[in-house]
Write a protein that holds these residues in place. Structure first.
Motif, PDB file in Angstrom:
ATOM      1  N   VAL A  25      54.735 -24.697  22.847  1.00  0.00           N
ATOM      2  CA  VAL A  25      53.987 -24.485  21.609  1.00  0.00           C
ATOM      3  C   VAL A  25      52.730 -23.668  21.912  1.00  0.00           C
ATOM      4  CG1 VAL A  25      52.666 -25.625  19.779  1.00  0.00           C
ATOM      5  CG2 VAL A  25      54.898 -26.528  20.444  1.00  0.00           C
ATOM      6  N   LEU A  26      51.993 -24.059  22.946  1.00  0.00           N
ATOM      7  CA  LEU A  26      50.765 -23.345  23.301  1.00  0.00           C
ATOM      8  C   LEU A  26      51.026 -21.883  23.646  1.00  0.00           C
ATOM      9  CD1 LEU A  26      48.863 -26.015  25.418  1.00  0.00           C
ATOM     10  CD2 LEU A  26      48.191 -25.100  23.178  1.00  0.00           C
ATOM     11  N   GLU A  27      52.136 -21.630  24.327  1.00  0.00           N
ATOM     12  CA  GLU A  27      52.476 -20.267  24.752  1.00  0.00           C
ATOM     13  C   GLU A  27      53.127 -19.445  23.644  1.00  0.00           C
ATOM     14  OE1 GLU A  27      55.000 -21.123  28.061  1.00  0.00           O
ATOM     15  OE2 GLU A  27      53.337 -21.960  29.238  1.00  0.00           O
ATOM     16  N   GLY A  28      53.434 -20.057  22.505  1.00  0.00           N
ATOM     17  CA  GLY A  28      54.048 -19.341  21.399  1.00  0.00           C
ATOM     18  C   GLY A  28      55.559 -19.231  21.488  1.00  0.00           C
ATOM     19  N   ARG A  29      56.186 -19.905  22.463  1.00  0.00           N
ATOM     20  CA  ARG A  29      57.653 -19.895  22.535  1.00  0.00           C
ATOM     21  C   ARG A  29      58.255 -20.741  21.426  1.00  0.00           C
ATOM     22  NH1 ARG A  29      59.383 -22.487  27.159  1.00  0.00           N
ATOM     23  NH2 ARG A  29      57.276 -23.207  27.616  1.00  0.00           N
ATOM     24  N   PHE A  30      57.527 -21.774  21.000  1.00  0.00           N
ATOM     25  CA  PHE A  30      57.966 -22.652  19.909  1.00  0.00           C
ATOM     26  C   PHE A  30      56.885 -22.655  18.839  1.00  0.00           C
ATOM     27  CE2 PHE A  30      59.229 -25.355  23.790  1.00  0.00           C
ATOM     28  CZ  PHE A  30      60.392 -24.643  24.005  1.00  0.00           C
ATOM     29  N   ASP A  31      57.313 -22.619  17.594  1.00  0.00           N
ATOM     30  CA  ASP A  31      56.359 -22.748  16.490  1.00  0.00           C
ATOM     31  C   ASP A  31      55.996 -24.210  16.261  1.00  0.00           C
ATOM     32  OD1 ASP A  31      56.188 -19.992  15.713  1.00  0.00           O
ATOM     33  OD2 ASP A  31      58.214 -20.195  14.895  1.00  0.00           O
ATOM     34  N   LEU A  32      56.965 -25.083  16.514  1.00  0.00           N
ATOM     35  CA  LEU A  32      56.795 -26.499  16.212  1.00  0.00           C
ATOM     36  C   LEU A  32      57.631 -27.301  17.203  1.00  0.00           C
ATOM     37  CD1 LEU A  32      55.658 -28.435  13.888  1.00  0.00           C
ATOM     38  CD2 LEU A  32      57.946 -28.268  12.924  1.00  0.00           C
ATOM     39  N   ALA A  33      57.091 -28.403  17.650  1.00  0.00           N
ATOM     40  CA  ALA A  33      57.850 -29.305  18.519  1.00  0.00           C
ATOM     41  C   ALA A  33      57.863 -30.685  17.883  1.00  0.00           C
ATOM     42  CB  ALA A  33      57.219 -29.369  19.912  1.00  0.00           C
ATOM     43  N   VAL A  34      58.950 -31.397  18.106  1.00  0.00           N
ATOM     44  CA  VAL A  34      59.039 -32.808  17.736  1.00  0.00           C
ATOM     45  C   VAL A  34      59.129 -33.542  19.061  1.00  0.00           C
ATOM     46  CG1 VAL A  34      60.387 -34.585  16.566  1.00  0.00           C
ATOM     47  CG2 VAL A  34      60.239 -32.275  15.582  1.00  0.00           C
ATOM     48  N   GLN A  35      58.087 -34.323  19.378  1.00  0.00           N
ATOM     49  CA  GLN A  35      58.061 -34.963  20.680  1.00  0.00           C
ATOM     50  C   GLN A  35      57.329 -36.291  20.635  1.00  0.00           C
ATOM     51  OE1 GLN A  35      55.310 -31.488  22.203  1.00  0.00           O
ATOM     52  NE2 GLN A  35      55.385 -33.098  23.746  1.00  0.00           N
ATOM     53  N   ARG A  36      57.682 -37.145  21.595  1.00  0.00           N
ATOM     54  CA  ARG A  36      57.077 -38.475  21.654  1.00  0.00           C
ATOM     55  C   ARG A  36      55.634 -38.416  22.092  1.00  0.00           C
ATOM     56  NH1 ARG A  36      60.005 -42.130  25.437  1.00  0.00           N
ATOM     57  NH2 ARG A  36      58.283 -43.485  24.951  1.00  0.00           N
ATOM     58  N   HIS A 157      55.945 -37.195  17.215  1.00  0.00           N
ATOM     59  CA  HIS A 157      54.908 -36.373  16.594  1.00  0.00           C
ATOM     60  C   HIS A 157      55.451 -34.984  16.283  1.00  0.00           C
ATOM     61  CE1 HIS A 157      52.710 -39.311  19.067  1.00  0.00           C
ATOM     62  NE2 HIS A 157      51.784 -39.231  18.141  1.00  0.00           N
ATOM     63  N   LEU A 158      54.945 -34.401  15.214  1.00  0.00           N
ATOM     64  CA  LEU A 158      55.111 -32.973  15.000  1.00  0.00           C
ATOM     65  C   LEU A 158      53.930 -32.324  15.707  1.00  0.00           C
ATOM     66  CD1 LEU A 158      55.978 -32.883  11.182  1.00  0.00           C
ATOM     67  CD2 LEU A 158      57.547 -32.920  13.126  1.00  0.00           C
ATOM     68  N   VAL A 159      54.188 -31.262  16.453  1.00  0.00           N
ATOM     69  CA  VAL A 159      53.157 -30.613  17.265  1.00  0.00           C
ATOM     70  C   VAL A 159      53.205 -29.109  16.998  1.00  0.00           C
ATOM     71  CG1 VAL A 159      52.312 -30.242  19.624  1.00  0.00           C
ATOM     72  CG2 VAL A 159      53.487 -32.382  19.037  1.00  0.00           C
ATOM     73  N   TRP A 160      52.045 -28.506  16.747  1.00  0.00           N
ATOM     74  CA  TRP A 160      51.943 -27.075  16.517  1.00  0.00           C
ATOM     75  C   TRP A 160      50.583 -26.594  17.026  1.00  0.00           C
ATOM     76  CZ3 TRP A 160      51.397 -30.885  13.015  1.00  0.00           C
ATOM     77  CH2 TRP A 160      50.251 -30.905  12.234  1.00  0.00           C
ATOM     78  N   ARG A 161      50.432 -25.267  17.129  1.00  0.00           N
ATOM     79  CA  ARG A 161      49.144 -24.714  17.560  1.00  0.00           C
ATOM     80  C   ARG A 161      48.119 -24.923  16.449  1.00  0.00           C
ATOM     81  NH1 ARG A 161      52.773 -21.255  18.628  1.00  0.00           N
ATOM     82  NH2 ARG A 161      52.202 -19.793  16.996  1.00  0.00           N
ATOM     83  N   ALA A 162      46.977 -25.430  16.811  1.00  0.00           N
ATOM     84  CA  ALA A 162      45.929 -25.736  15.826  1.00  0.00           C
ATOM     85  C   ALA A 162      45.471 -24.481  15.078  1.00  0.00           C
ATOM     86  CB  ALA A 162      44.740 -26.405  16.514  1.00  0.00           C
TER      87      ALA A 162
END
Length: 183
Positions: A25-36, A157-162
């Motif tokens: 997510v931080l590197e921009g490879r993923f727009d959104l992650a679903v992770q514990r 959690h849903l995780v994305w770049r702030a």
């Protein structure tokens, strides 16, 4: 999501490595992650999306596998554990170790695996038991008996770049949140 955003091309990438997902997510490879257990980083925004019980996955035939009520945390001291390597998922590893310590136990780790399938294969081969999210019982691994672990839960959690201003990411988060409410 397909109904709400039919023209969006969704590409899923499976990973069980929390650090890898957050880094993606931080590197921009993923727009959104679903992770514990997302990485703690001010550049990441997170939202609690789903809570589910933790389950103790035991070798079929093990004495702890038979009772129908949830297993007490003390059960973690009655069988060796198969667990994620700490370098793969430090927060998940720490979460399981903290459960043991909270129950006054020193965990006995017999083996490590880098995927859910490997952990469950190790359980089936009688290396020990694994503590995983309850949803993994849907895999129905032969030779493995799931038993809820009393008074425990884990969170997705849903995780994305702030700083992400992409309106599709915000819309996808809304769709996922609304879908969770309907389950």
């Amino acid at each position: 999501m397909r109904r709400e955003l039919p023209r969006v091309d969704l590409q899923l990438e499976e990973s069980f490595n929390d650090a890898e997902m957050s880094a993606g997510v931080l590197e921009g490879r993923f727009d959104l992650a679903v992770q514990r257990l997302p990485m703690r980083d001010a550049r990441l925004a997170t939202q609690v999306w789903w809570r589910e019980p933790l389950t103790l996955f035991l070798p079929a035939g093990h004495p702890l596998a038979h009772p129908s009520e949830p297993a007490p945390l003390a059960a973690l001291g009655q069988i060796p554990l198969v667990i994620w390597p700490r370098e793969v998922s430090p927060r998940s590893y720490d979460e399981i170790i903290a459960l043991c310590h909270g129950a006054g136990l020193v965990p006995r780790i017999s083996a490590e695996g880098r995927s859910v399938q490997t952990l469950l294969a190790l359980v089936a081969a009688k290396f020990g038991a694994a503590v995983l999210a309850d949803s993994h019982r849907a895999l129905r691994r032969i030779g493995v008996t799931p038993r809820p672990l009393a008074d425990t839960s884990t969170t997705l959690h849903l995780v994305w770049r702030a700083d992400d201003t992409n309106p599709l990411v915000e819309r996808l988060r809304t769709v996922l949140t609304d879908a969770r409410g309907r389950v």
